[in-house]
Design a protein around this motif. Structure first.
Motif, PDB file in Angstrom:
ATOM      1  N   GLY A 244       0.805  -1.215   0.000  1.00  0.00           N
ATOM      2  CA  GLY A 244       0.000   0.000   0.000  1.00  0.00           C
ATOM      3  C   GLY A 244       0.833   1.257   0.000  1.00  0.00           C
ATOM      4  N   GLY A 245       0.145   2.405  -0.063  1.00  0.00           N
ATOM      5  CA  GLY A 245       0.817   3.698  -0.001  1.00  0.00           C
ATOM      6  C   GLY A 245       1.051   4.324  -1.354  1.00  0.00           C
ATOM      7  N   TYR A 246       0.120   4.160  -2.314  1.00  0.00           N
ATOM      8  CA  TYR A 246       0.351   4.624  -3.672  1.00  0.00           C
ATOM      9  C   TYR A 246      -0.485   5.837  -4.073  1.00  0.00           C
ATOM     10  CZ  TYR A 246       3.280   0.612  -3.806  1.00  0.00           C
ATOM     11  OH  TYR A 246       4.278  -0.276  -3.513  1.00  0.00           O
ATOM     12  N   THR A 247      -1.196   6.426  -3.118  1.00  0.00           N
ATOM     13  CA  THR A 247      -1.741   7.748  -3.397  1.00  0.00           C
ATOM     14  C   THR A 247      -0.562   8.705  -3.508  1.00  0.00           C
ATOM     15  OG1 THR A 247      -2.038   8.093  -1.025  1.00  0.00           O
ATOM     16  CG2 THR A 247      -3.976   7.369  -2.274  1.00  0.00           C
ATOM     17  N   LYS A 248      -0.729   9.739  -4.298  1.00  0.00           N
ATOM     18  CA  LYS A 248       0.413  10.599  -4.602  1.00  0.00           C
ATOM     19  C   LYS A 248       0.828  11.461  -3.409  1.00  0.00           C
ATOM     20  CE  LYS A 248      -0.153   8.545  -8.362  1.00  0.00           C
ATOM     21  NZ  LYS A 248      -1.289   7.768  -7.848  1.00  0.00           N
ATOM     22  N   ASP A 249      -0.092  11.662  -2.468  1.00  0.00           N
ATOM     23  CA  ASP A 249       0.315  12.396  -1.269  1.00  0.00           C
ATOM     24  C   ASP A 249       1.324  11.597  -0.466  1.00  0.00           C
ATOM     25  OD1 ASP A 249      -1.651  10.497  -0.585  1.00  0.00           O
ATOM     26  OD2 ASP A 249      -2.373  11.677   1.118  1.00  0.00           O
ATOM     27  N   ILE A 250       1.124  10.272  -0.363  1.00  0.00           N
ATOM     28  CA  ILE A 250       2.066   9.427   0.384  1.00  0.00           C
ATOM     29  C   ILE A 250       3.375   9.271  -0.376  1.00  0.00           C
ATOM     30  CG2 ILE A 250       2.478   7.095   1.263  1.00  0.00           C
ATOM     31  CD1 ILE A 250      -0.461   6.917   1.979  1.00  0.00           C
ATOM     32  N   LEU A 251       3.303   9.061  -1.678  1.00  0.00           N
ATOM     33  CA  LEU A 251       4.529   8.930  -2.464  1.00  0.00           C
ATOM     34  C   LEU A 251       5.383  10.197  -2.363  1.00  0.00           C
ATOM     35  CD1 LEU A 251       3.176   7.180  -5.696  1.00  0.00           C
ATOM     36  CD2 LEU A 251       4.515   6.145  -3.856  1.00  0.00           C
ATOM     37  N   SER A 252       4.742  11.356  -2.358  1.00  0.00           N
ATOM     38  CA  SER A 252       5.499  12.608  -2.226  1.00  0.00           C
ATOM     39  C   SER A 252       6.029  12.792  -0.809  1.00  0.00           C
ATOM     40  CB  SER A 252       4.636  13.799  -2.640  1.00  0.00           C
ATOM     41  OG  SER A 252       3.498  13.921  -1.808  1.00  0.00           O
ATOM     42  N   GLN A 253       5.287  12.331   0.182  1.00  0.00           N
ATOM     43  CA  GLN A 253       5.773  12.405   1.561  1.00  0.00           C
ATOM     44  C   GLN A 253       7.017  11.537   1.745  1.00  0.00           C
ATOM     45  OE1 GLN A 253       2.380  11.321   4.002  1.00  0.00           O
ATOM     46  NE2 GLN A 253       1.143  12.982   3.129  1.00  0.00           N
ATOM     47  N   ASP A 254       7.046  10.389   1.082  1.00  0.00           N
ATOM     48  CA  ASP A 254       8.257   9.553   1.110  1.00  0.00           C
ATOM     49  C   ASP A 254       9.475  10.348   0.643  1.00  0.00           C
ATOM     50  OD1 ASP A 254       6.782   7.349   1.922  1.00  0.00           O
ATOM     51  OD2 ASP A 254       6.771   6.387  -0.057  1.00  0.00           O
ATOM     52  N   LEU A 255       9.317  11.045  -0.480  1.00  0.00           N
ATOM     53  CA  LEU A 255      10.436  11.772  -1.058  1.00  0.00           C
ATOM     54  C   LEU A 255      10.821  12.968  -0.194  1.00  0.00           C
ATOM     55  CD1 LEU A 255       9.469  11.681  -4.852  1.00  0.00           C
ATOM     56  CD2 LEU A 255      10.789  10.035  -3.501  1.00  0.00           C
TER      57      LEU A 255
END
Length: 459
Positions: A244-255
């Motif tokens: 999981g975690g593939y909404t773009k808000d989470i992907l950008s938070q990773d970066l």
């Protein structure tokens, strides 16, 4: 002195620092002999150019140890493939070896013209005859017969024409979460030559690609003075494949976590996002506007915009609906990854030859790893949630005010309407087009991609 960039090996770096002390003290013979014995793998500037620069910085107020000449000749003989016993009285071969192109005869840039000519220039007149004899003996070369080449070669070397800028590059991975599920991010970092860094550029890739898509542009961006970070986002490439975690808000938070907490980058950054990476870039600037100096994004219909809603089910975007289906895309594509991703490269590129067989094999290998297809398709399955997030940010904060450019391929299928789409969510939109390119702008025309990005950032 030209900065020396080695692959990250502490023993080598310490050795270089030690030898530079010798240079400062004028201990030329000891310095050069030691460096010739040094194990090395240079990135960027040829070793010979570095050695030339060291010789240029030496005072040479004393004549170096004559053994130094023999050492030079021995190294030249190794490269030439000569079997002549250095220092012996044996005459040179009847037919001197033919000198091929410099980059072929010395592919690692270890030893050849720079070293020889720079050394000859520096050696004292009383030893030149002995040096000439040794060089002719091991390789059939004569100082006198090559005097004109020596002069022109030295002029070119000393002007820096053959000393391309260096960068320091490293690859690494960090753990955002080491418990189940593991969240691990892989990234490539390229550091500029100069001590003064102009800023940080974050490159965000798309699908079906990885950070490898920026392979042609990371070096010129770093050479232009920018610290360049190119990660594989969650679920892609060498990064881990959590469920999981593939909404773009989470992907950008990773970066954002990667840059701020792990790389300790506190100043606002420049973001360049392509395809899915463009969607992640928008989520990044929407959540962290104070941490972004500029954003160049594109080649993606942004969920939540009128442009997206109008086009999401049209034939050019057929894969949006296909990838959003549960399970069936993975079942149909598994084992056929190379054929499937090549379809997108061929169909969306104006220059399909930009993708070599090696490139296709690399991408196919990445997406044939367990979970990789699922993660890639999950990014599409989250578009409905992404649309809600984007509309919510727009409703609460209004259009993004950060400096921005919508960057498209000049001949891309999705270029039409891109500017109008960007104007739905950004103020003061700057349009940009990579000349002659289709969808894959960083690979089809990397030179113009770099040109457009730098011109936008530095304007």
């Amino acid at each position: 002195m030209v900065p020396i960039s080695y692959k990250m090996d502490d023993d080598i770096m310490n050795h270089v620092a030690h030898e530079n002390q010798h240079v400062a003290k004028g201990n030329d013979s000891q310095c050069l002999l030691s460096i010739l014995d040094m194990p090395f793998e240079v990135v960027g500037v040829p070793f010979e150019a570095t050695l030339y620069t060291i010789l240029q910085g030496c005072s040479l107020e004393i004549v170096p140890d004559p053994l130094l000449y023999v050492k030079i000749a021995q190294e030249v003989a190794k490269v030439d493939g000569s079997t002549t016993d250095v220092g012996s009285a044996s005459p040179p071969p009847d037919t001197p070896p033919t000198a091929p192109d410099e980059r072929q005869w010395d592919p690692m840039g270890i030893m050849r013209s720079n070293t020889r000519w720079a050394a000859l220039q520096s050696w004292k007149d009383e030893t030149a005859a002995e040096v000439d004899r040794i060089l002719e003996e091991v390789g059939g070369f004569s100082l006198n017969s090559h005097k004109s080449r020596l002069c022109s070669d030295l002029a070119e070397r000393s002007s820096g024409a053959d000393m391309a800028p260096q960068i320091t590059q490293r690859t690494q991975q960090i753990w955002l979460q080491d418990s189940d599920p593991e969240v691990r991010l892989y990234y490539t970092e390229s550091l500029p030559v100069s001590e003064h860094c102009k800023g940080t550029i974050l490159l965000i890739h798309g699908f079906p690609e990885t950070s490898y898509q920026f392979r042609h542009v990371v070096k010129p961006l770093a050479e232009a003075g920018y610290r360049t970070i190119a990660p594989d986002y969650r679920g892609a490439g060498f990064s881990s494949h959590p469920p999981g975690g593939y909404t773009k808000d989470i992907l950008s938070q990773d970066l954002h976590t990667l840059l701020v907490e792990h790389l300790n980058i506190k100043d606002p950054i420049h973001i360049v996002g392509h395809d899915i990476g463009g969607m992640i870039a928008f989520a990044y600037v929407s959540q962290f506007p104070d941490d972004v100096a500029s954003i160049a994004w594109g080649e993606c219909p942004l969920p939540g915009t009128k442009h997206y809603e109008t086009n999401k089910h049209t034939p050019p975007l057929w894969h949006f609906s296909f990838h959003a289906q549960p399970d069936i895309p993975e079942a149909l594509v598994a084992g056929k990854e190379r054929m499937y991703i090549k379809h997108f490269y061929d169909r969306l590129a104006q220059k399909p030859s930009a993708f070599t067989n090696e490139d296709l094999d690399f991408y196919a290998t990445q997406y044939s790893m367990p979970g990789a297809l699922r993660c890639g398709f999950n990014a599409y399955r989250m578009f409905k949630k992404d649309a809600a997030h984007n509309q919510n940010w727009l409703s609460n904060m209004g259009k993004v005010k950060v400096k921005n450019m919508i960057l498209s391929g000049e001949r891309s299928l999705v270029a039409k309407g891109a500017v109008e789409m960007a104007e739905e969510v950004f103020e003061n939109v700057t349009p940009g087009f990579v000349e002659g390119s289709g969808h894959w702008i960083a690979e089809e025309n990397p030179e113009d991609f770099v040109k457009k990005v730098l011109a936008f950032i530095e304007h």
